[in-house]
Design a protein around this motif. Structure first.
Motif, PDB file in Angstrom:
ATOM      1  N   GLY A   1      15.699 -71.177  42.050  1.00 42.88           N
ATOM      2  CA  GLY A   1      15.640 -71.716  43.407  1.00 42.88           C
ATOM      3  C   GLY A   1      16.749 -71.134  44.247  1.00 42.88           C
ATOM      4  N   LYS A   2      16.473 -70.909  45.500  1.00 48.15           N
ATOM      5  CA  LYS A   2      17.415 -70.184  46.350  1.00 48.15           C
ATOM      6  C   LYS A   2      18.753 -70.896  46.477  1.00 48.15           C
ATOM      7  CE  LYS A   2      17.973 -68.068  50.878  1.00 48.15           C
ATOM      8  NZ  LYS A   2      17.403 -67.866  52.200  1.00 48.15           N
TER       9      LYS A   2
ATOM     10  N   PHE B   1      31.299 -57.817  44.307  1.00 43.70           N
ATOM     11  CA  PHE B   1      32.057 -56.852  43.516  1.00 43.70           C
ATOM     12  C   PHE B   1      31.281 -56.340  42.301  1.00 43.70           C
ATOM     13  CE2 PHE B   1      35.405 -59.529  45.505  1.00 43.70           C
ATOM     14  CZ  PHE B   1      35.978 -58.539  46.289  1.00 43.70           C
ATOM     15  N   PHE B   2      30.023 -56.749  42.150  1.00 43.71           N
ATOM     16  CA  PHE B   2      29.248 -56.375  40.969  1.00 43.71           C
ATOM     17  C   PHE B   2      27.873 -55.853  41.361  1.00 43.71           C
ATOM     18  CE2 PHE B   2      32.132 -59.825  39.862  1.00 43.71           C
ATOM     19  CZ  PHE B   2      32.788 -59.301  38.753  1.00 43.71           C
ATOM     20  N   ASN B   3      27.329 -54.970  40.539  1.00 50.13           N
ATOM     21  CA  ASN B   3      25.971 -54.507  40.797  1.00 50.13           C
ATOM     22  C   ASN B   3      24.973 -55.537  40.275  1.00 50.13           C
ATOM     23  OD1 ASN B   3      25.504 -54.024  37.974  1.00 50.13           O
ATOM     24  ND2 ASN B   3      26.475 -52.014  38.166  1.00 50.13           N
ATOM     25  N   ALA B   4      23.722 -55.359  40.662  1.00 52.39           N
ATOM     26  CA  ALA B   4      22.695 -56.351  40.327  1.00 52.39           C
ATOM     27  C   ALA B   4      22.492 -56.466  38.814  1.00 52.39           C
ATOM     28  CB  ALA B   4      21.377 -55.980  41.004  1.00 52.39           C
ATOM     29  N   GLN B   5      22.593 -55.358  38.102  1.00 54.57           N
ATOM     30  CA  GLN B   5      22.374 -55.393  36.655  1.00 54.57           C
ATOM     31  C   GLN B   5      23.438 -56.227  35.951  1.00 54.57           C
ATOM     32  OE1 GLN B   5      21.842 -51.568  34.881  1.00 54.57           O
ATOM     33  NE2 GLN B   5      21.802 -52.326  32.786  1.00 54.57           N
ATOM     34  N   ASP B   6      24.700 -56.021  36.307  1.00 54.08           N
ATOM     35  CA  ASP B   6      25.780 -56.782  35.686  1.00 54.08           C
ATOM     36  C   ASP B   6      25.695 -58.264  36.059  1.00 54.08           C
ATOM     37  OD1 ASP B   6      26.748 -54.493  34.542  1.00 54.08           O
ATOM     38  OD2 ASP B   6      28.268 -54.128  36.074  1.00 54.08           O
TER      39      ASP B   6
ATOM     40  N   LEU C   1      19.747 -63.495  33.105  1.00 55.20           N
ATOM     41  CA  LEU C   1      18.451 -63.070  33.618  1.00 55.20           C
ATOM     42  C   LEU C   1      18.307 -61.570  33.449  1.00 55.20           C
ATOM     43  CD1 LEU C   1      18.547 -64.957  37.054  1.00 55.20           C
ATOM     44  CD2 LEU C   1      17.267 -65.681  35.042  1.00 55.20           C
ATOM     45  N   SER C   2      17.087 -61.091  33.495  1.00 56.24           N
ATOM     46  CA  SER C   2      16.873 -59.650  33.559  1.00 56.24           C
ATOM     47  C   SER C   2      17.036 -59.213  35.010  1.00 56.24           C
ATOM     48  CB  SER C   2      15.479 -59.292  33.058  1.00 56.24           C
ATOM     49  OG  SER C   2      14.490 -59.755  33.971  1.00 56.24           O
ATOM     50  N   PRO C   3      17.437 -57.969  35.262  1.00 55.87           N
ATOM     51  CA  PRO C   3      17.531 -57.500  36.652  1.00 55.87           C
ATOM     52  C   PRO C   3      16.230 -57.694  37.420  1.00 55.87           C
ATOM     53  CG  PRO C   3      18.608 -55.941  35.186  1.00 55.87           C
ATOM     54  CD  PRO C   3      17.910 -56.939  34.303  1.00 55.87           C
ATOM     55  N   ARG C   4      15.122 -57.480  36.750  1.00 52.33           N
ATOM     56  CA  ARG C   4      13.827 -57.652  37.400  1.00 52.33           C
ATOM     57  C   ARG C   4      13.617 -59.111  37.829  1.00 52.33           C
ATOM     58  NH1 ARG C   4       7.902 -56.109  34.792  1.00 52.33           N
ATOM     59  NH2 ARG C   4       6.661 -56.700  36.604  1.00 52.33           N
ATOM     60  N   SER C   5      14.012 -60.059  36.951  1.00 53.53           N
ATOM     61  CA  SER C   5      13.853 -61.477  37.285  1.00 53.53           C
ATOM     62  C   SER C   5      14.744 -61.862  38.453  1.00 53.53           C
ATOM     63  CB  SER C   5      14.188 -62.347  36.070  1.00 53.53           C
ATOM     64  OG  SER C   5      13.248 -62.140  35.033  1.00 53.53           O
ATOM     65  N   LEU C   6      15.980 -61.333  38.468  1.00 55.81           N
ATOM     66  CA  LEU C   6      16.884 -61.629  39.569  1.00 55.81           C
ATOM     67  C   LEU C   6      16.309 -61.128  40.891  1.00 55.81           C
ATOM     68  CD1 LEU C   6      19.570 -62.609  40.732  1.00 55.81           C
ATOM     69  CD2 LEU C   6      20.573 -60.400  40.079  1.00 55.81           C
ATOM     70  N   HIS C   7      15.820 -59.891  40.895  1.00 53.27           N
ATOM     71  CA  HIS C   7      15.235 -59.336  42.120  1.00 53.27           C
ATOM     72  C   HIS C   7      14.005 -60.132  42.545  1.00 53.27           C
ATOM     73  CE1 HIS C   7      17.882 -55.967  42.615  1.00 53.27           C
ATOM     74  NE2 HIS C   7      17.623 -55.478  41.417  1.00 53.27           N
ATOM     75  N   ARG C   8      13.184 -60.520  41.574  1.00 50.50           N
ATOM     76  CA  ARG C   8      11.961 -61.256  41.895  1.00 50.50           C
ATOM     77  C   ARG C   8      12.279 -62.616  42.506  1.00 50.50           C
ATOM     78  NH1 ARG C   8       9.968 -61.234  37.239  1.00 50.50           N
ATOM     79  NH2 ARG C   8      10.395 -63.389  36.607  1.00 50.50           N
ATOM     80  N   LEU C   9      13.274 -63.310  41.961  1.00 49.32           N
ATOM     81  CA  LEU C   9      13.657 -64.612  42.499  1.00 49.32           C
ATOM     82  C   LEU C   9      14.170 -64.491  43.931  1.00 49.32           C
ATOM     83  CD1 LEU C   9      15.488 -66.134  39.409  1.00 49.32           C
ATOM     84  CD2 LEU C   9      13.356 -66.967  40.407  1.00 49.32           C
ATOM     85  N   LEU C  10      14.947 -63.459  44.209  1.00 47.11           N
ATOM     86  CA  LEU C  10      15.485 -63.284  45.550  1.00 47.11           C
ATOM     87  C   LEU C  10      14.403 -62.848  46.539  1.00 47.11           C
ATOM     88  CD1 LEU C  10      18.899 -61.625  44.641  1.00 47.11           C
ATOM     89  CD2 LEU C  10      18.530 -63.935  45.503  1.00 47.11           C
ATOM     90  N   VAL C  11      13.506 -61.973  46.108  1.00 46.57           N
ATOM     91  CA  VAL C  11      12.406 -61.548  46.975  1.00 46.57           C
ATOM     92  C   VAL C  11      11.523 -62.733  47.332  1.00 46.57           C
ATOM     93  CG1 VAL C  11      10.259 -60.202  47.041  1.00 46.57           C
ATOM     94  CG2 VAL C  11      12.365 -59.142  46.236  1.00 46.57           C
TER      95      VAL C  11
ATOM     96  N   SER D   1      17.362 -60.233  49.394  1.00 46.46           N
ATOM     97  CA  SER D   1      17.579 -59.236  48.345  1.00 46.46           C
ATOM     98  C   SER D   1      19.020 -59.306  47.883  1.00 46.46           C
ATOM     99  CB  SER D   1      17.287 -57.822  48.867  1.00 46.46           C
ATOM    100  OG  SER D   1      18.237 -57.445  49.851  1.00 46.46           O
ATOM    101  N   TYR D   2      19.290 -58.726  46.726  1.00 46.56           N
ATOM    102  CA  TYR D   2      20.657 -58.742  46.207  1.00 46.56           C
ATOM    103  C   TYR D   2      21.597 -58.001  47.152  1.00 46.56           C
ATOM    104  CZ  TYR D   2      24.527 -58.548  42.919  1.00 46.56           C
ATOM    105  OH  TYR D   2      25.759 -58.695  42.328  1.00 46.56           O
ATOM    106  N   GLN D   3      21.146 -56.872  47.685  1.00 45.96           N
ATOM    107  CA  GLN D   3      21.979 -56.110  48.605  1.00 45.96           C
ATOM    108  C   GLN D   3      22.290 -56.912  49.860  1.00 45.96           C
ATOM    109  OE1 GLN D   3      20.360 -52.334  49.811  1.00 45.96           O
ATOM    110  NE2 GLN D   3      22.111 -51.834  51.104  1.00 45.96           N
ATOM    111  N   HIS D   4      21.284 -57.628  50.373  1.00 49.32           N
ATOM    112  CA  HIS D   4      21.506 -58.430  51.588  1.00 49.32           C
ATOM    113  C   HIS D   4      22.514 -59.545  51.326  1.00 49.32           C
ATOM    114  CE1 HIS D   4      20.567 -60.265  55.463  1.00 49.32           C
ATOM    115  NE2 HIS D   4      20.562 -61.430  54.841  1.00 49.32           N
ATOM    116  N   VAL D   5      22.405 -60.209  50.187  1.00 47.68           N
ATOM    117  CA  VAL D   5      23.330 -61.295  49.862  1.00 47.68           C
ATOM    118  C   VAL D   5      24.754 -60.763  49.751  1.00 47.68           C
ATOM    119  CG1 VAL D   5      23.990 -63.002  48.121  1.00 47.68           C
ATOM    120  CG2 VAL D   5      21.582 -62.706  48.714  1.00 47.68           C
TER     121      VAL D   5
END
Length: 338
Positions: A234-235, A249-254, A261-271, A276-280
């Motif tokens: 949840g957001k 200070f960290f990339n999405a994978q770390d 979570l997997s990077p894919r799951s993190l991106h999917r939850l934010l989308v 997006s992770y970059q926007h946050v």
């Protein structure tokens, strides 16, 4: 449900039909006592918009000022059990989600302009800063005032000597009465800031509390269980965790690995939540940049604090985000006096 205690008190006094404004909170039309423990942001939002229309521009301040530390549940009890003000605030911020907060408050310390310093004890300042969790321009100013007022009310009710503010900065152009705001916060209030925050001397964080409890660990365990029940999905809770873990200070994978979570799951939850992770990370970084630019820190020092490789990279990113160079932004803030 915790955040609505003040609003329901006002609503009863003014004879609002609370069951119509907040239907998800009540079991029947004739019941004026809320029974739901949690409601969605969308359900809460509709009632808040109605309350703002009925109560006028000052309702957010009245709403926040009517809440006491007892209305914050286990989170409030945990604050009362801490040894000093700093630890109490840190506890409240760690567990603010279980008290139903609809934005993210963080505690930050920073340097101030030495030319304004009168005493050595004032060289450092601290601030409780509001971060939006939802893309809701219509309610953001309302939520900022309400949550900062609630935080101040809680701090004032801690068993310690008086907690006072240096100033309050509020984003947007509120229609609320400045005199009413300044009377409640008991300090100058500046409107039209880039972020909403309450500023005070960091020396106050060391003020001891007289009510330190032997039950502190039991209360914290109860808060941990409640927080675990909410989880990171949840957001509201996910972005809260990203901000608290200094995601800039960290990339999405770390960061995904740290969250389990997997990077894919993190991106999917934010989308799914329209971001997006970059926007946050860029939003958090730019908010910090704007606050640092009103200090005397050099561009190189600010770039380093924000995790950029050099001042040039920081300048390009800031200009892309704000359409101003850092120097232009600093000059405008200096000329405006904020």
């Amino acid at each position: 449900m915790h955040p609505f205690s003040g609003l329901f008190a006002i609503g009863r006094e003014q004879q609002w039909c609370l069951h119509e404004m907040f239907p998800a909170f009540f079991t029947s039309d004739n019941n004026q006592s809320p029974v739901a423990a949690r409601v969605s942001y969308i359900q809460a939002r509709e009632g808040l918009l109605q309350a703002r229309r009925r109560g006028g521009a000052d309702i957010a301040l009245l709403f926040g000022s009517r809440k006491s530390i007892a209305h914050l549940g286990d989170m409030g009890a945990g604050m009362l059990a801490q040894p000093n003000l700093g630890r109490a605030l840190a506890f409240g911020l760690e567990y603010q989600l279980i008290a139903g907060s609809m934005l993210q408050l963080t505690l930050e310390t920073e340097a101030i302009d030495m030319s304004e310093v009168r005493e050595v004890s004032e060289v450092r300042q601290a601030a409780l800063v509001s971060h939006a969790l939802f893309d809701d321009q219509e309610l953001q100013d309302f939520l900022d005032v309400d949550h900062l007022a609630t935080a101040l009310n809680a701090a004032r009710q801690l068993p310690c000597k008086k907690f006072f503010l240096s100033r309050v900065e509020l984003r947007g152009n509120l229609q609320a009465s400045r005199s009413m705001l300044e009377a409640f916060f008991a300090c100058p209030v500046f409107l039209g800031a880039d972020s909403s925050r309450m500023v005070f001397s960091s020396a106050m964080l060391d003020i001891p509390l007289s009510g330190c409890s032997d039950h502190a660990q039991r209360i914290q365990d109860a808060c941990d269980r409640e927080l675990a029940d909410i989880g990171v999905l949840g957001k509201q809770s996910l972005i809260r965790k990203l901000v608290a873990m200094q995601c800039e200070f960290f990339n999405a994978q770390d960061m995904a690995f740290a969250l389990g979570l997997s990077p894919r799951s993190l991106h999917r939850l934010l989308v799914r939540e329209g971001t997006s992770y970059q926007h946050v990370t860029e939003t958090v970084r730019m908010e910090r940049a704007k606050r640092l630019l009103v200090t005397t820190l050099s561009m190189e020092d600010i770039a380093e604090k924000l995790g950029y490789s050099d001042a040039r990279s920081f300048r390009r990113a800031f200009q892309r985000w704000t359409s101003l160079t850092p120097s232009e932004f600093r000059l405008r803030r200096y000329e405006s006096g904020n």
